[in-house]
Design an enzyme around this catalytic site. Structure first.
Site, mmCIF file in Angstrom:
data_model
loop_
_atom_site.group_PDB
_atom_site.id
_atom_site.type_symbol
_atom_site.label_atom_id
_atom_site.label_comp_id
_atom_site.label_asym_id
_atom_site.label_seq_id
_atom_site.Cartn_x
_atom_site.Cartn_y
_atom_site.Cartn_z
ATOM 1 C CG HIS A 368 -0.380 0.311 2.506
ATOM 2 N ND1 HIS A 368 -0.379 1.581 3.044
ATOM 3 C CD2 HIS A 368 0.215 -0.469 3.449
ATOM 4 C CE1 HIS A 368 0.185 1.574 4.239
ATOM 5 N NE2 HIS A 368 0.556 0.339 4.511
ATOM 6 C CG ASP A 378 3.156 1.742 7.968
ATOM 7 O OD1 ASP A 378 2.782 1.272 6.881
ATOM 8 O OD2 ASP A 378 2.455 1.704 8.993
ATOM 9 C CD GLU A 415 -2.333 -1.204 5.614
ATOM 10 O OE1 GLU A 415 -2.084 -2.186 6.333
ATOM 11 O OE2 GLU A 415 -2.027 -0.024 5.946
ATOM 12 C CD GLU A 416 -1.151 2.975 7.545
ATOM 13 O OE1 GLU A 416 -1.655 2.326 8.482
ATOM 14 O OE2 GLU A 416 0.071 2.982 7.313
ATOM 15 C CG ASP A 444 2.413 -2.452 5.494
ATOM 16 O OD1 ASP A 444 2.916 -1.314 5.421
ATOM 17 O OD2 ASP A 444 1.273 -2.640 5.950
ATOM 18 C CG HIS A 528 0.805 4.450 12.357
ATOM 19 N ND1 HIS A 528 -0.354 3.777 12.649
ATOM 20 C CD2 HIS A 528 1.332 3.832 11.275
ATOM 21 C CE1 HIS A 528 -0.518 2.788 11.780
ATOM 22 N NE2 HIS A 528 0.506 2.803 10.938
#
Length: 723
Positions: A368, A378, A415-416, A444, A528
């Site tokens: 993604h 990420d 995706e998140e 990922d 994140h």
């Protein structure tokens, strides 16, 4: 073969004036021969491709470039690109342009999806000495004003003015420990630190214990100002189209539908930085930390500190669209955000290499590209690797390579928010994935730090061993990835894919496609947060981009084997061995009143079928001829190897969670369950506490029978014979 046929046809038809009937027959025969030539190429060509496969794999490995991977990552992380924002559109265009510039076939697919964004948030602490502290809810720095404010996607809006209480990781054991101390969290704002439980589960457990709001922080090394964003939605995919794709003109549930609302928590929640959490926790009184809690120094509350908590979410019926227009506005402490109400969509991108011999068999590689912030780890470390694989495959094409089976590179969106892009695509293409998808290879976060990690379905274990023996280890001079992997404390360990952690979930747990998930580094402290940037990667994660090279090498070589090997490199003896291990572990959880005999016999049946398939493969590999008979026998064996994984699916799915169809690998309803396999059995064990002994035994036994029947289906698929 085809040349000789065309020569004879020419002699027959053109020695005299053709009649209309002879012309019709000529056209018909030419069409048949054309179809045969297209789908069953000349044996000499097939043999040539097979002989050249090792050379092409070596060229692929030798064409790696650290600088190229670094340049891809730098371009991908110039700005934050949360799904649905204009910067996300720019990232989409970058990936799409890269694929198109390489030539050949590039496709896109769009889906409607319900996404949520923060509108307003604030938090202040009211201490016992009557002082008040407004706590910052941002981790952006100067020059990063487009970073989304810290929030939990799909959290309901709400406010609370209540005492703070600390619940450690928010597990059942933690609440029991608090109960022993006489601590009641009902009516409080609960603070928890991140552990192994998904954040949505932590919020729901707080809700079940009567909390009015939840704050969750992550303990990071050196990044104590970071806020970990993430989703708190239950399940995967667009909540408005559960089980079917969210396409224009298709069915869409109402936002107030009970099926939609049960996907979201009922109390508001927000992320908190470790720095802010320390301020609050240091002011709490009440009971002391339970002795069994790590770093158990201090008090848990409730109070006397009171938290004034407000969160407003911008979740609407509209979805994200490729043409999302507005950047996020600037924001201050309170985090005011504008709500986009235009119709929007996710966008999935596919790069296709058509198979020469089996174009209807697909090897899929996916990553993604959307990120909560800059996404250097990420997910764009994986995106950079995907782009580099595309570059290297294009190089092989120019040198004469064409895959035996079709290869598809997949770039997923949203995706998140809960694997939305990949899930919608799988749901829309389920009928074709069933008979055509050979494998799904997911990356990922390609690079999080040192150490190689991989999860896979067991029939791919042997292939992973062999491929990692061919790729140089990025952190050890003169060693392979396999050698360094084997030298670790736990040795060669391949995880299984029961979690709902990334885009492999819809492929394996819903569609039954054999899957792999690759990455370097167990975790990373800027997950994140606004600090997940290119600078962090170059300073901490992978300064020389050698780990990126290793992941791309393993990923690409896995796909080349699965696309080019004449017989699929699947070994179901590994699967049978793994299932036997699961049965042995399960026996320790159960008393003698529940019979495991159904599992014993079904696993034996799978082991027998796996051994027969292995022997058949050895015989076919030794046959040097490439005649039609051998080609068809290999095709038949490959189909059985591919379809056996589908046997583990059950049409009824897991009880109460019908979308999850796989009875060997899938998430248990109780995330604190010690069983990470047989999710139906795990659910029956954890959910039977309120049952009578007879009901409990019947529920568990039924799920054991269901798992046994799934294993039998896989065995029969591997045999390929009717009963």
């Amino acid at each position: 073969m085809a040349e000789a046929a065309f020569s004879k046809l020419g002699t027959f038809f053109f020695t005299s004036k053709p009649s209309p009937l002879s012309t019709y027959l000529l056209v018909l025969i030419l069409c048949i021969l054309g179809f045969y030539t297209l789908h069953y190429p000349h044996p000499t060509l097939l043999q040539s491709n097979s002989q050249n496969a090792p050379r092409f794999r070596q060229i692929f490995l030798s064409s790696a470039s650290n600088d190229t991977l670094a340049s891809y990552l730098r371009a991908l992380t110039q700005h934050p690109h949360l799904a649905g924002t204009k910067p996300s559109l720019d990232t989409t265009h970058y990936v799409l342009s890269h694929f198109k510039e390489l030539g050949l076939e590039t496709r896109t697919a769009q889906y409607r999806a319900l996404l949520s964004y923060p509108v307003h948030s604030s938090l202040s602490a009211h201490f016992s000495d009557d002082t008040v502290l407004d706590l910052p809810l941002t981790d952006f720095t100067q020059g990063t004003r487009d970073v989304v404010l810290p929030y939990h996607a799909y959290s309901p809006s709400g406010s609370a003015y209540a005492k703070a209480v600390f619940v450690n990781y928010g597990t059942d054991d933690d609440y029991r420990a608090l109960g022993i101390l006489g601590v009641n969290v009902s009516g409080c704002v609960v603070i928890a630190r991140k552990g192994d439980l998904p954040r949505g589960v932590v919020v729901r457990k707080a809700e079940a214990h009567g909390a009015v709001a939840m704050l969750l922080y992550a303990e990071g090394d050196g990044f104590r100002k970071g806020f970990e964003r993430g989703t708190v939605m239950k399940g995967v995919g667009d909540p408005l189209s559960p089980g079917w794709a969210g396409v224009d003109g298709g069915e869409s549930l109402d936002l107030e539908d009970t099926e939609v609302l049960k996907r979201f928590p009922k109390i508001p929640s927000m992320p908190l930085s470790a720095e802010a959490a320390e301020v609050i926790l240091g002011s709490l009184g009440g009971a002391p930390f339970p002795s069994e809690w790590r770093n158990g120094i201090g008090h848990v509350g409730p109070g006397p500190t009171i938290l004034n908590f407000t969160y407003q979410d911008g979740m609407t019926l509209s979805s994200i669209r490729l043409r999302a227009t507005n950047n996020f506005p600037s924001h201050g402490l309170a985090g005011e955000w504008h709500l986009r109400k235009s119709q929007e969509k996710t966008k999935e991108i596919f790069r296709v290499w058509r198979g020469l011999e089996e174009p209807d068999r697909h090897v899929l590689l996916g990553n993604h590209r959307d990120a909560w912030t800059y996404g250097a780890v990420d997910p764009n470390s994986g995106t950079a690797a995907l782009l580099d694989i595309a570059r290297r495959y294009a190089l092989l094409m120019r040198l004469g390579w064409q895959p035996r089976r079709t290869i598809i590179l997949c770039s997923w969106d949203a995706e998140e928010f809960g694997m939305i892009g990949s899930t919608e695509w799988v749901e829309q293409n389920l009928i074709n994935l069933g008979p055509k998808a050979v494998v799904y290879l997911n990356v990922d976060c390609a690079v999080q730090g040192p150490g190689f990690f991989v999860g896979a379905t067991p029939q791919l274990d042997n292939l992973l061993h062999e491929v990692t023996k061919k790729v140089k280890d990025p952190d050890s001079e003169g060693a392979t990835v396999y050698e360094r992997w084997a030298a670790t404390n736990i040795g060669i360990h391949i995880q299984r894919l029961s979690g709902v952690d990334s885009d492999f979930a819809p492929f394996l747990q819903h569609a039954g496609v054999p899957s792999v998930d690759l990455y370097y580094g167990r975790d990373f402290p800027v997950y994140h947060t606004a600090f997940d940037s290119y600078n962090w990667m170059t300073n901490c994660g992978d300064p020389l981009f050698q780990r990126h090279v290793a992941v791309a090498g393993i990923w690409g070589i896995l796909a080349l084997h699965l696309a080019d090997d004449s017989i699929l490199p699947f070994n179901y003896l590994s699967y049978a061995d793994q299932l036997q291990g699961y049965k042995n572990i399960l026996s320790n959880f159960l008393d003698g009143s529940v019979s495991l005999h159904p599992l014993t016999t079904s696993i034996q049946e799978l082991a027998y079928a796996a051994k027969e398939a292995e022997n058949e493969a050895k015989i076919l590999q030794k046959q040097e001829t490439t005649g039609d008979s051998v080609v068809l026998k290999k095709r038949a064996l490959n189909d059985r190897l591919m379809l056996a994984e589908r046997g583990f699916l059950d049409a009824d799915g897991l009880q109460g969670r019908q979308w999850f169809k796989h009875l060997i690998y899938g998430p248990p309803s109780d995330y604190e369950s010690k069983l990470v396999f047989f999710p139906g059995v795990a659910d029956a064990i954890s959910g039977s506490a309120r049952m009578s002994r007879k009901e409990r035994k019947a529920a568990i036994q039924h799920e054991i029978w269901r798992a046994a029947r799934a294993i039998q289906r896989a065995a029969r698929a591997l045999k390929g014979e009717l009963t």
